[in-house]
Write a protein that holds these residues in place. Structure first.
Motif, PDB file in Angstrom:
ATOM      1  N   PRO A  11       0.828  -1.211   0.000  1.00 24.47           N
ATOM      2  CA  PRO A  11       0.000   0.000   0.000  1.00 24.47           C
ATOM      3  C   PRO A  11       0.860   1.258   0.000  1.00 24.47           C
ATOM      4  CG  PRO A  11      -0.011  -1.048   2.165  1.00 24.47           C
ATOM      5  CD  PRO A  11       0.744  -1.964   1.253  1.00 24.47           C
ATOM      6  N   PRO A  12       0.334   2.358  -0.563  1.00 28.57           N
ATOM      7  CA  PRO A  12       1.095   3.618  -0.526  1.00 28.57           C
ATOM      8  C   PRO A  12       1.433   3.978   0.919  1.00 28.57           C
ATOM      9  CG  PRO A  12      -0.852   3.818  -1.908  1.00 28.57           C
ATOM     10  CD  PRO A  12      -0.964   2.491  -1.221  1.00 28.57           C
ATOM     11  N   LEU A  13       2.695   4.214   1.163  1.00 31.26           N
ATOM     12  CA  LEU A  13       3.171   4.415   2.532  1.00 31.26           C
ATOM     13  C   LEU A  13       2.864   5.821   3.041  1.00 31.26           C
ATOM     14  CD1 LEU A  13       4.913   2.980   4.722  1.00 31.26           C
ATOM     15  CD2 LEU A  13       6.900   4.076   3.693  1.00 31.26           C
ATOM     16  N   ARG A  14       2.439   5.866   4.298  1.00 29.75           N
ATOM     17  CA  ARG A  14       2.358   7.159   5.002  1.00 29.75           C
ATOM     18  C   ARG A  14       3.338   7.061   6.168  1.00 29.75           C
ATOM     19  NH1 ARG A  14      -3.612   6.340   4.815  1.00 29.75           N
ATOM     20  NH2 ARG A  14      -3.001   4.869   6.393  1.00 29.75           N
ATOM     21  N   ALA A  15       4.015   8.167   6.453  1.00 28.50           N
ATOM     22  CA  ALA A  15       4.995   8.119   7.551  1.00 28.50           C
ATOM     23  C   ALA A  15       4.317   7.641   8.833  1.00 28.50           C
ATOM     24  CB  ALA A  15       5.634   9.487   7.741  1.00 28.50           C
ATOM     25  N   SER A  16       3.021   7.999   9.000  1.00 24.87           N
ATOM     26  CA  SER A  16       2.333   7.614  10.237  1.00 24.87           C
ATOM     27  C   SER A  16       2.072   6.103  10.310  1.00 24.87           C
ATOM     28  CB  SER A  16       1.011   8.376  10.349  1.00 24.87           C
ATOM     29  OG  SER A  16       0.227   8.125   9.206  1.00 24.87           O
ATOM     30  N   ASP A  17       2.251   5.373   9.190  1.00 21.50           N
ATOM     31  CA  ASP A  17       2.085   3.904   9.234  1.00 21.50           C
ATOM     32  C   ASP A  17       3.315   3.216   9.821  1.00 21.50           C
ATOM     33  OD1 ASP A  17      -0.240   4.208   7.808  1.00 21.50           O
ATOM     34  OD2 ASP A  17       0.693   3.814   5.857  1.00 21.50           O
ATOM     35  N   ILE A  18       4.403   3.945   9.914  1.00 21.91           N
ATOM     36  CA  ILE A  18       5.662   3.292  10.296  1.00 21.91           C
ATOM     37  C   ILE A  18       5.718   3.150  11.822  1.00 21.91           C
ATOM     38  CG2 ILE A  18       8.184   3.469  10.161  1.00 21.91           C
ATOM     39  CD1 ILE A  18       7.844   5.122   7.611  1.00 21.91           C
ATOM     40  N   PRO A  19       5.802   1.914  12.328  1.00 22.60           N
ATOM     41  CA  PRO A  19       5.813   1.746  13.788  1.00 22.60           C
ATOM     42  C   PRO A  19       7.066   2.386  14.384  1.00 22.60           C
ATOM     43  CG  PRO A  19       5.638  -0.386  12.643  1.00 22.60           C
ATOM     44  CD  PRO A  19       5.933   0.643  11.599  1.00 22.60           C
ATOM     45  N   LEU A  20       6.876   3.219  15.397  1.00 21.56           N
ATOM     46  CA  LEU A  20       8.007   3.992  15.915  1.00 21.56           C
ATOM     47  C   LEU A  20       9.025   3.124  16.653  1.00 21.56           C
ATOM     48  CD1 LEU A  20       6.049   7.129  17.123  1.00 21.56           C
ATOM     49  CD2 LEU A  20       7.850   7.106  15.396  1.00 21.56           C
ATOM     50  N   ALA A  21       8.532   2.212  17.487  1.00 23.13           N
ATOM     51  CA  ALA A  21       9.479   1.458  18.320  1.00 23.13           C
ATOM     52  C   ALA A  21      10.258   0.445  17.484  1.00 23.13           C
ATOM     53  CB  ALA A  21       8.753   0.774  19.461  1.00 23.13           C
ATOM     54  N   ASP A  22       9.659  -0.062  16.405  1.00 30.28           N
ATOM     55  CA  ASP A  22      10.380  -1.023  15.572  1.00 30.28           C
ATOM     56  C   ASP A  22       9.922  -0.912  14.112  1.00 30.28           C
ATOM     57  OD1 ASP A  22      11.757  -3.011  14.400  1.00 30.28           O
ATOM     58  OD2 ASP A  22      10.762  -4.659  15.446  1.00 30.28           O
ATOM     59  N   PRO A  23      10.540  -0.003  13.374  1.00 26.60           N
ATOM     60  CA  PRO A  23      10.121   0.190  11.974  1.00 26.60           C
ATOM     61  C   PRO A  23      10.735  -0.820  11.005  1.00 26.60           C
ATOM     62  CG  PRO A  23      11.831   1.784  12.552  1.00 26.60           C
ATOM     63  CD  PRO A  23      11.588   0.951  13.783  1.00 26.60           C
ATOM     64  N   TYR A  24      11.610  -1.721  11.519  1.00 28.39           N
ATOM     65  CA  TYR A  24      12.494  -2.450  10.606  1.00 28.39           C
ATOM     66  C   TYR A  24      11.809  -3.535   9.776  1.00 28.39           C
ATOM     67  CZ  TYR A  24      15.940   0.368  12.855  1.00 28.39           C
ATOM     68  OH  TYR A  24      16.629   1.459  13.321  1.00 28.39           O
ATOM     69  N   SER A  25      10.745  -4.168  10.306  1.00 26.23           N
ATOM     70  CA  SER A  25      10.124  -5.203   9.463  1.00 26.23           C
ATOM     71  C   SER A  25       9.309  -4.542   8.348  1.00 26.23           C
ATOM     72  CB  SER A  25       9.289  -6.188  10.284  1.00 26.23           C
ATOM     73  OG  SER A  25       8.565  -5.520  11.239  1.00 26.23           O
ATOM     74  N   LEU A  26       8.742  -3.390   8.626  1.00 26.54           N
ATOM     75  CA  LEU A  26       8.053  -2.665   7.546  1.00 26.54           C
ATOM     76  C   LEU A  26       9.061  -2.237   6.477  1.00 26.54           C
ATOM     77  CD1 LEU A  26       5.204  -0.187   7.643  1.00 26.54           C
ATOM     78  CD2 LEU A  26       7.329   0.611   6.645  1.00 26.54           C
ATOM     79  N   TYR A  27      10.195  -1.700   6.913  1.00 24.70           N
ATOM     80  CA  TYR A  27      11.229  -1.324   5.936  1.00 24.70           C
ATOM     81  C   TYR A  27      11.573  -2.532   5.060  1.00 24.70           C
ATOM     82  CZ  TYR A  27      12.543   2.760   8.904  1.00 24.70           C
ATOM     83  OH  TYR A  27      12.583   3.915   9.634  1.00 24.70           O
ATOM     84  N   ALA A  28      11.740  -3.698   5.705  1.00 18.75           N
ATOM     85  CA  ALA A  28      12.189  -4.890   4.956  1.00 18.75           C
ATOM     86  C   ALA A  28      11.174  -5.238   3.862  1.00 18.75           C
ATOM     87  CB  ALA A  28      12.378  -6.055   5.913  1.00 18.75           C
ATOM     88  N   ARG A  29       9.888  -5.096   4.180  1.00 16.89           N
ATOM     89  CA  ARG A  29       8.857  -5.426   3.165  1.00 16.89           C
ATOM     90  C   ARG A  29       8.976  -4.505   1.958  1.00 16.89           C
ATOM     91  NH1 ARG A  29       5.336  -5.624   7.346  1.00 16.89           N
ATOM     92  NH2 ARG A  29       3.974  -3.945   6.636  1.00 16.89           N
ATOM     93  N   TYR A  30       9.135  -3.227   2.216  1.00 15.46           N
ATOM     94  CA  TYR A  30       9.227  -2.272   1.092  1.00 15.46           C
ATOM     95  C   TYR A  30      10.575  -2.412   0.380  1.00 15.46           C
ATOM     96  CZ  TYR A  30       4.825  -0.036   2.183  1.00 15.46           C
ATOM     97  OH  TYR A  30       3.482   0.192   2.362  1.00 15.46           O
ATOM     98  N   ARG A  31      11.634  -2.665   1.149  1.00 17.33           N
ATOM     99  CA  ARG A  31      12.966  -2.756   0.525  1.00 17.33           C
ATOM    100  C   ARG A  31      12.997  -3.888  -0.498  1.00 17.33           C
ATOM    101  NH1 ARG A  31      15.981  -2.936   5.152  1.00 17.33           N
ATOM    102  NH2 ARG A  31      15.817  -5.193   5.086  1.00 17.33           N
ATOM    103  N   SER A  32      12.312  -5.027  -0.174  1.00 22.40           N
ATOM    104  CA  SER A  32      12.342  -6.114  -1.156  1.00 22.40           C
ATOM    105  C   SER A  32      11.174  -6.013  -2.133  1.00 22.40           C
ATOM    106  CB  SER A  32      12.341  -7.476  -0.450  1.00 22.40           C
ATOM    107  OG  SER A  32      11.204  -7.572   0.366  1.00 22.40           O
ATOM    108  N   GLY A  33      10.040  -5.413  -1.709  1.00 20.13           N
ATOM    109  CA  GLY A  33       8.853  -5.412  -2.575  1.00 20.13           C
ATOM    110  C   GLY A  33       8.736  -4.199  -3.484  1.00 20.13           C
ATOM    111  N   ASP A  34       9.218  -3.059  -3.026  1.00 21.80           N
ATOM    112  CA  ASP A  34       9.050  -1.837  -3.819  1.00 21.80           C
ATOM    113  C   ASP A  34      10.095  -0.819  -3.341  1.00 21.80           C
ATOM    114  OD1 ASP A  34       8.039  -0.013  -5.590  1.00 21.80           O
ATOM    115  OD2 ASP A  34       6.282   0.527  -4.381  1.00 21.80           O
ATOM    116  N   PRO A  35      11.362  -1.069  -3.689  1.00 19.22           N
ATOM    117  CA  PRO A  35      12.461  -0.341  -3.021  1.00 19.22           C
ATOM    118  C   PRO A  35      12.515   1.156  -3.303  1.00 19.22           C
ATOM    119  CG  PRO A  35      13.303  -1.786  -4.759  1.00 19.22           C
ATOM    120  CD  PRO A  35      11.856  -2.116  -4.608  1.00 19.22           C
ATOM    121  N   VAL A  36      11.885   1.587  -4.407  1.00 20.20           N
ATOM    122  CA  VAL A  36      11.749   3.037  -4.616  1.00 20.20           C
ATOM    123  C   VAL A  36      10.243   3.253  -4.718  1.00 20.20           C
ATOM    124  CG1 VAL A  36      12.282   4.988  -6.120  1.00 20.20           C
ATOM    125  CG2 VAL A  36      13.975   3.190  -5.785  1.00 20.20           C
TER     126      VAL A  36
END
Ligand code: HEM
Length: 411
Positions: A11-36
């Motif tokens: 889904p189109p990312l909003r900064a508010s969707d990013i979990p503050l305490a642990d953003p890393y698994s969300l990053y990993a999904r986008y990094r492999s699925g839609d890196p730009v």
């Protein structure tokens, strides 16, 4: 393969969707699925290490005409001050201002300051033990870098509390929108006006004293007062740079002290190894890995834009488009670091992007590294077995990312 469902579109990312305490698994999904990735806010989010590093080093990506996040009508002083911050400048002015600050802010200056940093950290750490439970942000991680940058700039001890209040007020506006209090801009505007006036008075005092035969002074204000004229830079640039060093120089270091300790608490084996550390440089190595593992600046936002239409990882990026570089994701990219989600204080995490790279590479790396190494050493000396009293409260911000409150049991 029959029956294999295609990977769901991200889904189109909003900064508010990013979990503050642990953003890393969300990053990993986008990094492999839609890196730009084209986010819901109309910005391009860049997740892979190679792409982030390339853009940071690419002169075709510029900061743009002015920092759009400061509404000039609402806070004219802040807008004027921020216009003089090198981090928002493009060549050729950027190079001239950076050179002025770098000449004053040398490695030798920082090395000479180390014993004093240790003394300040030690005193602050001692006071923590007076209570059973303390907010580490308020009592240690925020005051230490503020005292240090105050001394570097040349703020006299009597002015330190005044200076600290203004620094904290200014910080209100540099937070992302969601993290701001409703009157943040008004408060920050007053702080910017007062800080600018403070540094201007100091600058003029040094010049007047110099005319009467005195030295400019061996602090940053003195060094810049001495060189600015020859560099063709006006007083507004010098005072703006002082305010910039004040902001850039304390919030990130505060966050590193807190998040560094949090990462160690989550990895007791690494904490134990560090507690027993005897080799010189072991804490310094650990600090570098802590910055890679959970960088205080998770993303570089605020108008990095290509100056012409271009391509990145097969996506067309229009000239003038807003590009967000996700440093936190780049530092966990398995294409760059082996087992990136593992904290390993013995690794040498060369090439991490926690301090950025390219023309805007952090000017304060030497200071940040010393403050963190000395600060964590002094903390662990007083509290060899620190325990969180409650879960830390994260500030609602991914640019300056980390706890705004962190209660720790001291015994
Ligand atoms: C730039 C991170 C501490 C001064 C940057 C950038 C990052 C960063 C990522 C690049 C921004 C960009 O490319 O847009 C950090 C971290 C720190 C830290 C994680 C602490 C852990 C400091 C300190 C100072 C400082 C202690 C000074 C006292 C600066 C300045 C720039 C900068 C002046 C702008 C450089 C330029 O535009 O040429 N920092 N920083 N930083 N940092 Fe730091």
């Amino acid at each position: 393969m029959p029956g294999a469902a295609p990977a769901p579109a991200l889904p189109p990312l909003r900064a508010s969707d990013i979990p503050l305490a642990d953003p890393y698994s969300l990053y990993a999904r986008y990094r492999s699925g839609d890196p730009v990735h084209f986010g819901a806010d109309g910005s391009w989010y860049v997740f892979r290490h190679s792409d982030v590093a390339q853009i940071l080093a690419d002169r075709a990506y510029v900061r743009g005409p002015r920092p759009a996040w400061v509404p000039a009508d609402e806070c004219p002083h802040l807008a004027r001050t921020v216009r003089n911050w090198m981090v928002f400048m493009d060549p050729p002015l950027h190079g001239r201002v950076r050179k002025l600050a770098a000449a004053a802010f040398t490695l030798t200056v920082v090395r000479n300051l180390e014993p004093r940093i240790r003394q300040l950290a030690s005193r602050l750490a001692d006071t923590l033990l007076e209570e059973d439970e303390v907010d580490l942000v308020e009592r240690f991680a925020a005051p230490l870098p503020l005292l240090v940058i105050g001394e570097l700039l040349g703020v006299p001890p009597a002015d330190r509390d005044w200076f600290r209040t203004r620094a904290l007020d200014l910080q209100q506006a540099t937070r992302a929108r969601a993290g701001r209090s409703p009157n943040a801009f008004a408060v920050a505007d007053t702080a910017a006006r007062e800080l600018d006036a403070y540094f201007l008075t100091e600058l003029r005092r040094r010049r007047t004293a110099h005319l009467s035969g005195a030295q400019y002074g061996d602090d940053l204000i003195g060094a810049m007062a001495e060189r600015a004229g020859a560099a063709g830079l006006g007083d507004d640039v010098v005072t703006g740079t002082c305010v910039h060093l004040l902001t850039a120089g304390h919030e990130t270091s505060t966050l590193l002290l807190c998040k560094g300790l949090l990462a160690l608490l989550a990895h007791p084996d690494q904490l134990a190894a560090l507690r027993g550390a005897t080799a010189p440089g072991q804490m310094a190595g650990a600090v570098e890995e802590l910055i890679r593992y959970d960088p205080p600046v998770q993303m570089v936002t605020r108008a990095r834009q290509p100056n012409r239409d271009g391509q990145l990882a097969g996506r067309a990026i229009p000239g003038g488009g807003s590009v967000v570089l996700v440093l936190g994701s780049a530092n966990r990219d398995p294409a760059r670091f082996s087992h990136p989600d593992r904290l390993d204080i013995t690794r040498t995490p060369g090439g991490h992007l926690g301090f950025g790279t390219g023309p805007h590479y952090c000017l304060g790396t030497a200071l940040a590294r010393v403050e963190a190494a000395v600060g964590l050493t002094e903390l662990l000396r007083r509290m060899p077995h620190p325990v969180l009293a409650t879960q830390p409260v994260y500030g609602d911000d991914l640019v300056f990312h980390g706890p705004s409150r962190m209660l720790v049991r001291t015994r």
